[in-house]
Write a protein that holds these residues in place. Sequence first.
Motif, PDB file in Angstrom:
ATOM      1  N   PRO A  72      19.935 -21.259  59.877  1.00 53.38           N
ATOM      2  CA  PRO A  72      19.394 -22.160  58.850  1.00 53.38           C
ATOM      3  C   PRO A  72      19.029 -21.450  57.551  1.00 53.38           C
ATOM      4  CG  PRO A  72      18.449 -22.683  60.986  1.00 53.38           C
ATOM      5  CD  PRO A  72      19.199 -21.383  61.153  1.00 53.38           C
ATOM      6  N   VAL A  73      18.705 -20.161  57.629  1.00 53.99           N
ATOM      7  CA  VAL A  73      18.366 -19.419  56.416  1.00 53.99           C
ATOM      8  C   VAL A  73      19.612 -19.249  55.548  1.00 53.99           C
ATOM      9  CG1 VAL A  73      17.467 -17.263  55.485  1.00 53.99           C
ATOM     10  CG2 VAL A  73      16.482 -18.223  57.576  1.00 53.99           C
ATOM     11  N   VAL A  74      20.708 -18.830  56.154  1.00 55.49           N
ATOM     12  CA  VAL A  74      21.956 -18.651  55.408  1.00 55.49           C
ATOM     13  C   VAL A  74      22.460 -19.990  54.879  1.00 55.49           C
ATOM     14  CG1 VAL A  74      24.374 -17.944  55.570  1.00 55.49           C
ATOM     15  CG2 VAL A  74      22.596 -16.597  56.715  1.00 55.49           C
ATOM     16  N   VAL A  75      22.518 -20.981  55.759  1.00 59.34           N
ATOM     17  CA  VAL A  75      23.030 -22.299  55.372  1.00 59.34           C
ATOM     18  C   VAL A  75      22.152 -22.927  54.297  1.00 59.34           C
ATOM     19  CG1 VAL A  75      23.526 -24.633  56.185  1.00 59.34           C
ATOM     20  CG2 VAL A  75      24.094 -22.664  57.627  1.00 59.34           C
ATOM     21  N   GLY A  76      20.836 -22.846  54.490  1.00 58.79           N
ATOM     22  CA  GLY A  76      19.919 -23.469  53.546  1.00 58.79           C
ATOM     23  C   GLY A  76      19.869 -22.778  52.203  1.00 58.79           C
ATOM     24  N   CYS A  77      19.866 -21.448  52.208  1.00 55.24           N
ATOM     25  CA  CYS A  77      19.733 -20.713  50.948  1.00 55.24           C
ATOM     26  C   CYS A  77      21.010 -20.738  50.126  1.00 55.24           C
ATOM     27  CB  CYS A  77      19.302 -19.271  51.221  1.00 55.24           C
ATOM     28  SG  CYS A  77      17.585 -19.147  51.750  1.00 55.24           S
ATOM     29  N   TYR A  78      22.153 -20.886  50.777  1.00 52.82           N
ATOM     30  CA  TYR A  78      23.405 -20.950  50.027  1.00 52.82           C
ATOM     31  C   TYR A  78      23.442 -22.188  49.135  1.00 52.82           C
ATOM     32  CZ  TYR A  78      28.343 -20.480  48.932  1.00 52.82           C
ATOM     33  OH  TYR A  78      29.528 -20.327  48.261  1.00 52.82           O
ATOM     34  N   GLN A  79      22.678 -23.198  49.515  1.00 58.59           N
ATOM     35  CA  GLN A  79      22.651 -24.448  48.757  1.00 58.59           C
ATOM     36  C   GLN A  79      21.515 -24.485  47.737  1.00 58.59           C
ATOM     37  OE1 GLN A  79      22.221 -27.294  51.901  1.00 58.59           O
ATOM     38  NE2 GLN A  79      24.261 -26.926  52.748  1.00 58.59           N
ATOM     39  N   ARG A  80      20.745 -23.409  47.657  1.00 59.74           N
ATOM     40  CA  ARG A  80      19.568 -23.407  46.796  1.00 59.74           C
ATOM     41  C   ARG A  80      19.636 -22.294  45.759  1.00 59.74           C
ATOM     42  NH1 ARG A  80      17.825 -25.393  51.717  1.00 59.74           N
ATOM     43  NH2 ARG A  80      16.106 -26.905  51.698  1.00 59.74           N
ATOM     44  N   PHE A  81      18.827 -22.464  44.716  1.00 65.34           N
ATOM     45  CA  PHE A  81      18.698 -21.443  43.687  1.00 65.34           C
ATOM     46  C   PHE A  81      17.306 -20.818  43.696  1.00 65.34           C
ATOM     47  CE2 PHE A  81      22.252 -23.943  42.274  1.00 65.34           C
ATOM     48  CZ  PHE A  81      23.097 -23.030  41.655  1.00 65.34           C
ATOM     49  N   HIS A  82      16.344 -21.529  44.245  1.00 69.50           N
ATOM     50  CA  HIS A  82      14.968 -21.060  44.222  1.00 69.50           C
ATOM     51  C   HIS A  82      14.597 -20.384  45.541  1.00 69.50           C
ATOM     52  CE1 HIS A  82      14.278 -23.160  40.469  1.00 69.50           C
ATOM     53  NE2 HIS A  82      14.834 -24.234  40.990  1.00 69.50           N
ATOM     54  N   PRO A  83      13.608 -19.496  45.514  1.00 67.04           N
ATOM     55  CA  PRO A  83      13.141 -18.856  46.755  1.00 67.04           C
ATOM     56  C   PRO A  83      12.743 -19.889  47.798  1.00 67.04           C
ATOM     57  CG  PRO A  83      12.215 -17.753  44.847  1.00 67.04           C
ATOM     58  CD  PRO A  83      12.894 -18.983  44.327  1.00 67.04           C
TER      59      PRO A  83
END
Length: 238
Positions: A72-83
């Motif tokens: 979920p960290v990889v999947v979620g952060c790939y879609q985000r720009f903010h920490p």
Amino acid sequence: MAAVLEQFIEGLQQASTLDDVQASVFDLRDIYEVEHVVYHSVNASGGQYAALTYSTDWVDQYLSNGYDRIDPVVVGCYQRFHPVDWRRLDWSGKVSRDFMGEAQNAGVGNQGYTVPIRGPSGQFAMFTVSHNASDTKWTRFTEAHTRDLILAAHYLNQKALEIENGGTAKSTARALSPRERDALTLLALGYSRAQASESLEISEHTLRVYIEGARYKLGAMNTTHAVALALAQGRLVF
């Protein structure tokens, strides 16, 4: 910026090999007294580099099981720009919960904070700190260190790119105006917006115009990111 982080950045600037970057990650883990620090980068061609403090057993388990596809960290952060605080990610599915259970058994920690980084030419990287802590303690930690962690993330990314590019980090950002540079310099020194505008003898509205101009030129996602990029690229002089 905390004195310990300044010391870390000074040491990182002397790094000349990726092994030096790896050592810097261990230094950062010890500075913040967390379980783990991870930096992972993927360029547009699919080439990868990682500097991390995880055990080799967990890294091997992660790679052999292809956990990057369901993490979920990889999947979620790939879609985000903010920490991203890991508590804000979706852990509701059984696969995600099982994965987190394995990660905790491997000593990753039950809390985490990840900074997504989008670099030149399609490069994508993530910088993560993780730890075992209660929600209350982790909230205090992230509130106290968010700015410095973002700075550390972008300095690490800049140094890794510099080494991979043979000593020169590529930058397509336009030159900052003197006032834009002054505004970011004061913010980097810890001035509030009110203090910075007073020092520059301008209104806070005008200060905001300079900051937004600098953000646009640097391709920064927010003000802290703009300061980090300007510092990492040597655009600010103290």
